[in-house]
Motif scaffolding. Structure first.
Motif, PDB file in Angstrom:
ATOM      1  N   VAL A  87       0.861  -1.184   0.000  1.00 49.54           N
ATOM      2  CA  VAL A  87       0.000   0.000   0.000  1.00 49.54           C
ATOM      3  C   VAL A  87       0.897   1.235   0.000  1.00 49.54           C
ATOM      4  O   VAL A  87       1.690   1.431   0.919  1.00 49.54           O
ATOM      5  CB  VAL A  87      -0.932   0.004   1.237  1.00 49.54           C
ATOM      6  CG1 VAL A  87      -1.741   1.283   1.298  1.00 49.54           C
ATOM      7  CG2 VAL A  87      -1.851  -1.203   1.200  1.00 49.54           C
ATOM      8  N   ALA A  88       0.786   2.021  -1.067  1.00 46.85           N
ATOM      9  CA  ALA A  88       1.647   3.205  -1.198  1.00 46.85           C
ATOM     10  C   ALA A  88       0.798   4.459  -1.113  1.00 46.85           C
ATOM     11  O   ALA A  88       0.372   5.022  -2.118  1.00 46.85           O
ATOM     12  CB  ALA A  88       2.402   3.153  -2.525  1.00 46.85           C
ATOM     13  N   VAL A  89       0.492   4.868   0.122  1.00 49.92           N
ATOM     14  CA  VAL A  89      -0.272   6.106   0.329  1.00 49.92           C
ATOM     15  C   VAL A  89       0.398   6.906   1.450  1.00 49.92           C
ATOM     16  O   VAL A  89       1.229   6.373   2.181  1.00 49.92           O
ATOM     17  CB  VAL A  89      -1.749   5.819   0.706  1.00 49.92           C
ATOM     18  CG1 VAL A  89      -2.499   5.161  -0.429  1.00 49.92           C
ATOM     19  CG2 VAL A  89      -1.850   4.989   1.975  1.00 49.92           C
ATOM     20  N   PHE A  90      -0.008   8.158   1.555  1.00 48.68           N
ATOM     21  CA  PHE A  90       0.567   9.024   2.599  1.00 48.68           C
ATOM     22  C   PHE A  90      -0.273   8.949   3.871  1.00 48.68           C
ATOM     23  O   PHE A  90      -1.472   9.224   3.831  1.00 48.68           O
ATOM     24  CB  PHE A  90       0.602  10.477   2.129  1.00 48.68           C
ATOM     25  CG  PHE A  90       1.553  10.731   1.004  1.00 48.68           C
ATOM     26  CD1 PHE A  90       2.908  10.818   1.230  1.00 48.68           C
ATOM     27  CD2 PHE A  90       1.082  10.888  -0.287  1.00 48.68           C
ATOM     28  CE1 PHE A  90       3.793  11.061   0.194  1.00 48.68           C
ATOM     29  CE2 PHE A  90       1.961  11.127  -1.337  1.00 48.68           C
ATOM     30  CZ  PHE A  90       3.316  11.215  -1.088  1.00 48.68           C
ATOM     31  N   ASP A  91       0.380   8.619   4.985  1.00 50.66           N
ATOM     32  CA  ASP A  91      -0.337   8.581   6.264  1.00 50.66           C
ATOM     33  C   ASP A  91      -0.755   9.986   6.699  1.00 50.66           C
ATOM     34  O   ASP A  91      -1.648  10.144   7.522  1.00 50.66           O
ATOM     35  CB  ASP A  91       0.570   7.982   7.361  1.00 50.66           C
ATOM     36  CG  ASP A  91       0.775   6.499   7.136  1.00 50.66           C
ATOM     37  OD1 ASP A  91      -0.092   5.870   6.489  1.00 50.66           O
ATOM     38  OD2 ASP A  91       1.799   5.962   7.594  1.00 50.66           O
ATOM     39  N   GLU A  92      -0.078  10.977   6.149  1.00 49.87           N
ATOM     40  CA  GLU A  92      -0.317  12.367   6.568  1.00 49.87           C
ATOM     41  C   GLU A  92      -1.499  12.999   5.835  1.00 49.87           C
ATOM     42  O   GLU A  92      -1.916  14.102   6.165  1.00 49.87           O
ATOM     43  CB  GLU A  92       0.932  13.226   6.308  1.00 49.87           C
ATOM     44  CG  GLU A  92       2.123  12.914   7.175  1.00 49.87           C
ATOM     45  CD  GLU A  92       2.849  11.632   6.775  1.00 49.87           C
ATOM     46  OE1 GLU A  92       2.545  11.081   5.687  1.00 49.87           O
ATOM     47  OE2 GLU A  92       3.687  11.164   7.560  1.00 49.87           O
ATOM     48  N   GLU A  97      -7.509  13.421   0.075  1.00 45.22           N
ATOM     49  CA  GLU A  97      -6.256  14.099  -0.308  1.00 45.22           C
ATOM     50  C   GLU A  97      -5.282  13.140  -0.991  1.00 45.22           C
ATOM     51  O   GLU A  97      -4.589  13.527  -1.936  1.00 45.22           O
ATOM     52  CB  GLU A  97      -5.593  14.708   0.931  1.00 45.22           C
ATOM     53  CG  GLU A  97      -6.306  15.933   1.466  1.00 45.22           C
ATOM     54  CD  GLU A  97      -5.793  16.386   2.830  1.00 45.22           C
ATOM     55  OE1 GLU A  97      -5.997  17.555   3.169  1.00 45.22           O
ATOM     56  OE2 GLU A  97      -5.216  15.551   3.561  1.00 45.22           O
ATOM     57  N   TYR A 101      -3.990  13.665  -4.657  1.00 46.12           N
ATOM     58  CA  TYR A 101      -2.565  13.835  -4.924  1.00 46.12           C
ATOM     59  C   TYR A 101      -2.115  12.950  -6.091  1.00 46.12           C
ATOM     60  O   TYR A 101      -1.492  13.432  -7.043  1.00 46.12           O
ATOM     61  CB  TYR A 101      -1.731  13.502  -3.675  1.00 46.12           C
ATOM     62  CG  TYR A 101      -0.250  13.470  -3.963  1.00 46.12           C
ATOM     63  CD1 TYR A 101       0.482  14.641  -4.073  1.00 46.12           C
ATOM     64  CD2 TYR A 101       0.407  12.259  -4.176  1.00 46.12           C
ATOM     65  CE1 TYR A 101       1.834  14.613  -4.375  1.00 46.12           C
ATOM     66  CE2 TYR A 101       1.760  12.219  -4.475  1.00 46.12           C
ATOM     67  CZ  TYR A 101       2.467  13.400  -4.571  1.00 46.12           C
ATOM     68  OH  TYR A 101       3.807  13.372  -4.887  1.00 46.12           O
ATOM     69  N   PHE A 102      -2.453  11.654  -6.012  1.00 50.83           N
ATOM     70  CA  PHE A 102      -1.970  10.741  -7.050  1.00 50.83           C
ATOM     71  C   PHE A 102      -2.663  11.005  -8.389  1.00 50.83           C
ATOM     72  O   PHE A 102      -2.039  10.882  -9.439  1.00 50.83           O
ATOM     73  CB  PHE A 102      -2.136   9.286  -6.602  1.00 50.83           C
ATOM     74  CG  PHE A 102      -1.142   8.918  -5.536  1.00 50.83           C
ATOM     75  CD1 PHE A 102       0.212   8.818  -5.830  1.00 50.83           C
ATOM     76  CD2 PHE A 102      -1.536   8.709  -4.225  1.00 50.83           C
ATOM     77  CE1 PHE A 102       1.151   8.508  -4.847  1.00 50.83           C
ATOM     78  CE2 PHE A 102      -0.613   8.404  -3.235  1.00 50.83           C
ATOM     79  CZ  PHE A 102       0.734   8.304  -3.541  1.00 50.83           C
ATOM     80  N   TYR A 133      -7.920   9.375   7.927  1.00 50.74           N
ATOM     81  CA  TYR A 133      -6.505   9.193   7.624  1.00 50.74           C
ATOM     82  C   TYR A 133      -6.242   7.692   7.475  1.00 50.74           C
ATOM     83  O   TYR A 133      -6.913   6.884   8.145  1.00 50.74           O
ATOM     84  CB  TYR A 133      -5.630   9.781   8.731  1.00 50.74           C
ATOM     85  CG  TYR A 133      -5.566  11.287   8.671  1.00 50.74           C
ATOM     86  CD1 TYR A 133      -4.680  11.921   7.805  1.00 50.74           C
ATOM     87  CD2 TYR A 133      -6.435  12.072   9.419  1.00 50.74           C
ATOM     88  CE1 TYR A 133      -4.633  13.299   7.720  1.00 50.74           C
ATOM     89  CE2 TYR A 133      -6.408  13.463   9.326  1.00 50.74           C
ATOM     90  CZ  TYR A 133      -5.500  14.069   8.474  1.00 50.74           C
ATOM     91  OH  TYR A 133      -5.460  15.434   8.371  1.00 50.74           O
ATOM     92  N   ASN A 146      -5.677   2.143  -1.907  1.00 52.85           N
ATOM     93  CA  ASN A 146      -4.510   1.927  -2.777  1.00 52.85           C
ATOM     94  C   ASN A 146      -4.953   1.793  -4.243  1.00 52.85           C
ATOM     95  O   ASN A 146      -4.333   2.341  -5.151  1.00 52.85           O
ATOM     96  CB  ASN A 146      -3.795   0.655  -2.305  1.00 52.85           C
ATOM     97  CG  ASN A 146      -2.389   0.536  -2.843  1.00 52.85           C
ATOM     98  OD1 ASN A 146      -1.711   1.537  -3.034  1.00 52.85           O
ATOM     99  ND2 ASN A 146      -1.951  -0.681  -3.100  1.00 52.85           N
ATOM    100  N   CYS A 149      -6.188   5.175  -5.663  1.00 48.53           N
ATOM    101  CA  CYS A 149      -5.064   6.053  -6.015  1.00 48.53           C
ATOM    102  C   CYS A 149      -4.484   5.667  -7.384  1.00 48.53           C
ATOM    103  O   CYS A 149      -3.961   6.522  -8.102  1.00 48.53           O
ATOM    104  CB  CYS A 149      -3.960   5.986  -4.963  1.00 48.53           C
ATOM    105  SG  CYS A 149      -4.430   6.686  -3.386  1.00 48.53           S
TER     106      CYS A 149
END
Lengths: 316, 384
Positions: A87-92, A97, A101-102, A133, A146, A149
């Motif tokens: 899973v390649a996502v931002f925890d922030e 969002e 972003y992606f 989040y 994931n 995105c």
């Protein structure tokens, strides 16, 4: 004849002494759900990474949408969506969002992007979690994020690299249904997995990979035809005598018989009415039988015969 | 500007840390500049003494006079022992002394036994009472020595008191007063390091997370844009921090930045800022989790601060520590700060200042080279 969406020719990738891809070739047509099946270390992810120009390769050629794939071929990259194994996502960032972003890496128009993000959220069913989040999401929901995105920008070619690893059955079904829907909407899909049931369920064509080589390629039915076995009959029965075992082995189309754990397993190669003939023989010999199963060959049988090991065994 | 905005969103998530470090820094500087002012005058310690003279001779009166001149005399009823002890218990009196009858006579005969009877606080000694006792012992032994030399007890005590009352003027070696702005820029080395490593490394770790980078490189967003936007955002943030910190010096000295000294300190801190950002980049390249960043941030910043003279002046650090400190940019930053302010034995010397800032600039180049080597080695590992 139309240009294949993906064309891989004689791809060779070495990691020092190890040959990860050994003259690997492949063509994927538009509208296909193409499965790359193989155990861990068979070269699936290396193939995907070479395909996406994340890895350089030693030899061969890769074309996507008829154009040579290079790290700077942004026109081609614009039409590709990737759902990574991890899973390649931002925890922030929140769910919304993250997708924004992606998607924004492909679609620069804000209004258009907003529409696409909303569609992606709806597609994966994360509407009520849009302000969450990632750390607050369950494993299944995280996988769906994931996917969102990777597909929000509506790509023509979507690559799923083992998207259902460590996912509960309910989320797995949802993901597989989603992939089928994306395909129906026009996307060509490359799906890598070591779960045969999934590959059998959704893929229109399958390539079996082992030790960096493409061992077999075709539809589910075509792959089954490649192997000797056409039917396996299992009968719960007391151990037959050696003479009776010999008689069973001499039945038409039987190529292998085995008795273990109270089960007689008889394998056939072609022929019709195999089960009836076996039942008649066993009745004639007055064997009392328990349960009887007749199974058509599975992808595991195909894999077993082609590579010499069962897929599950090779995982260990 | 996707990546650019992303960096600021990640910063927003870490803003708490920035504010926390900022507050700690400002509070510390305020405390140091408010309470850290040391006077160059000494005052003698005085204790509260109750005294009774049973001898009432010229010699004993001289001793009473000396005590009253150098300590605070308190009234006490020596007949009521309970009251005397209560006074001591409640800190109204530190020491009670009775000069016994025959004091002068015994002193004249060279006998120092039973000259006084003393009562001390039941809960033990204080620094003041020990000092007072030592003074009494000194008086007795000095007077005894004078008596042995042929003086009368009265003369001996007069001479002793005279000597004891003589004071030596002490002046400090010329040391320039520590200006508030100077102290502020001195400690800025630590705050720049800790904030940059903690915040910048965390941001870079998030933006360049392996899987995220892979996903981004798969997209139609160019790698160059990705890196440039990240560098741009990180530069703006770090320069922003630095500007706030530099302007913060005005809170302590409104004219801090309007002199050549101020400008030199700004220039020095800017070069050090670049060093600290580069150190943050190196940390982000070598570390895998943000938890580790926090630990490394403390180790690097505190380690450098102690080795290079941020917390303790370089002039009092041992040669061994200084020879290690020389290999860190913070050492040269502090060296420049000392020279700019003329502190700790340094004098304002533009050549020395330029040399120190120049060596910091050399560190900027060296650290950049280290970054490039690490990036290159990581790329090679990836392609293997």
């Amino acid at each position: 004849m139309s240009t294949p969406v993906v064309k891989i020719e004689n791809l060779v990738k070495r990691y020092k002494e190890l040959i990860a891809l050994d003259h690997f070739s492949l063509e994927i047509e538009e509208g296909e759900v193409f499965g790359l099946l193989g155990p861990n270390g068979s070269g699936k992810t290396t193939t995907i990474n070479c395909l996406l120009s994340l890895l350089s390769y030693d030899k061969g050629n890769i074309e996507i949408f008829g154009s040579k794939m290079t790290p700077n071929n942004y026109e081609v990259k614009n039409n590709i969506g990737v759902v990574m194994q991890n899973v390649a996502v931002f925890d922030e960032l929140t769910v919304y969002e993250n997708i924004d972003y992606f998607c924004g890496l492909y679609v620069f128009d804000k209004a258009e992007r907003k529409k696409l993000v909303e569609e992606a959220i709806e597609f994966v069913g994360l509407g009520e979690f849009r302000k969450f989040y990632p750390k607050k999401l369950s494993g299944g929901l995280l996988r769906r994020l994931n996917i969102a995105c990777g597909i929000a920008h509506k790509p023509k070619l979507i690559i799923f690299d083992e998207p259902t690893v460590a996912v509960d059955p309910q989320s797995r079904n949802k993901i597989l249904e989603g992939i089928e829907k994306l395909n129906k909407d026009g996307a060509t899909v490359i799906y890598t997995s070591h779960y045969m049931e999934e590959v059998e369920q959704i893929c229109t064509r399958i390539a079996i990979m082992d030790k960096g080589k493409c061992r077999a390629i075709g539809t589910n039915a075509e792959l089954r035809k490649l192997i000797h076995n056409t039917e396996t009959v299992t009968v719960e029965i007391a151990k037959p005598s050696d003479d009776d075992m010999s008689e069973i082995s001499n039945l038409p189309h039987v190529y292998e018989t085995e008795y273990s754990d109270g089960k007689l397993v008889v394998k056939y190669s072609g022929g019709k009415h195999n089960l009836i003939r076996l039942m008649n023989l066993l009745s004639e010999k007055q064997y009392s039988m328990g349960r009887v199963f007749s199974e058509l060959p599975t992808l595991n049988d195909v894999f077993l015969e082609i590579t010499g090991t069962a897929l599950r065994d090779s995982e260990q | 500007m996707q990546v650019f905005k992303l960096v600021f969103k990640v910063l927003k998530k870490n803003l708490g840390t920035v504010v926390m470090y900022g507050c700690i820094f400002f509070t510390t500087i305020m405390l140091i500049t408010s309470f850290g002012d040391t006077s160059d005058e000494y005052t003698s310690t005085k204790i509260d003494v109750a005294i009774r003279d049973l001898d009432n001779t010229s010699a004993s009166r001289q001793l009473v006079d000396w005590v009253s001149e150098n300590h605070n005399i308190v009234d006490a009823d020596f007949e009521d022992e309970d009251e005397l002890l209560a006074k001591m218990y409640f800190n109204f009196c530190d020491y009670a002394i009775t000069i016994n009858e025959g004091f002068e006579e015994k002193l004249a005969g060279g006998n120092t036994e039973d000259l006084f009877t003393v009562s001390k606080r039941p809960n033990g000694y204080s620094y003041g009472t020990i000092y007072f006792e030592s003074q009494l012992n000194s008086i007795v032994s000095d007077a005894n020595a004078y008596v042995a030399g042929g003086m009368t007890a009265d003369e001996a005590l007069q001479k002793t008191v005279e000597v004891l009352n003589s004071k030596t003027e002490i002046s400090f070696i010329e040391e320039k007063e520590d200006s508030a702005a100077g102290i502020y820029f001195n400690y800025m080395a630590y705050i720049l390091l800790v904030m940059n490593i903690t915040v910048m490394s965390t941001i870079l770790l998030v933006v360049f997370k392996k899987d995220i980078t892979a996903r981004t490189y798969c997209s139609s967003f160019s790698q160059l844009k990705y890196i440039l936007q990240t560098i741009g955002a990180v530069s703006i943030i770090s320069v922003g921090f630095w500007v706030i910190l530099v302007l913060g010096s005005l809170c302590f000295d409104s004219s801090a930045l309007s002199s050549t000294v101020g400008l030199l300190m700004v220039c020095n801190s800017f070069v050090f800022l670049i060093c600290s950002v580069e150190i943050a980049v190196i940390v982000s390249l070598l570390v895998k989790s943000s938890m580790a960043v926090s630990a490394i941030s403390n180790i690097v910043s505190l380690g450098m601060a102690f080795l290079c003279g941020v917390f303790v002046p370089q002039s009092v650090l041992s040669d061994g520590v200084l020879s290690v400190g020389r290999f860190f940019p913070a050492y040269w930053y502090i060296k420049a700060v000392d020279s700019i302010n003329g502190w700790h034995g340094s004098t304002y010397n533009i050549t020395e200042i330029t040399k120190a800032i120049g060596i910091e600039a050399f560190f900027v180049v060296a650290l950049m080279a280290v970054i490039l080597v690490i990036v290159r080695s990581k790329r090679t590992q990836k392609s293997l």
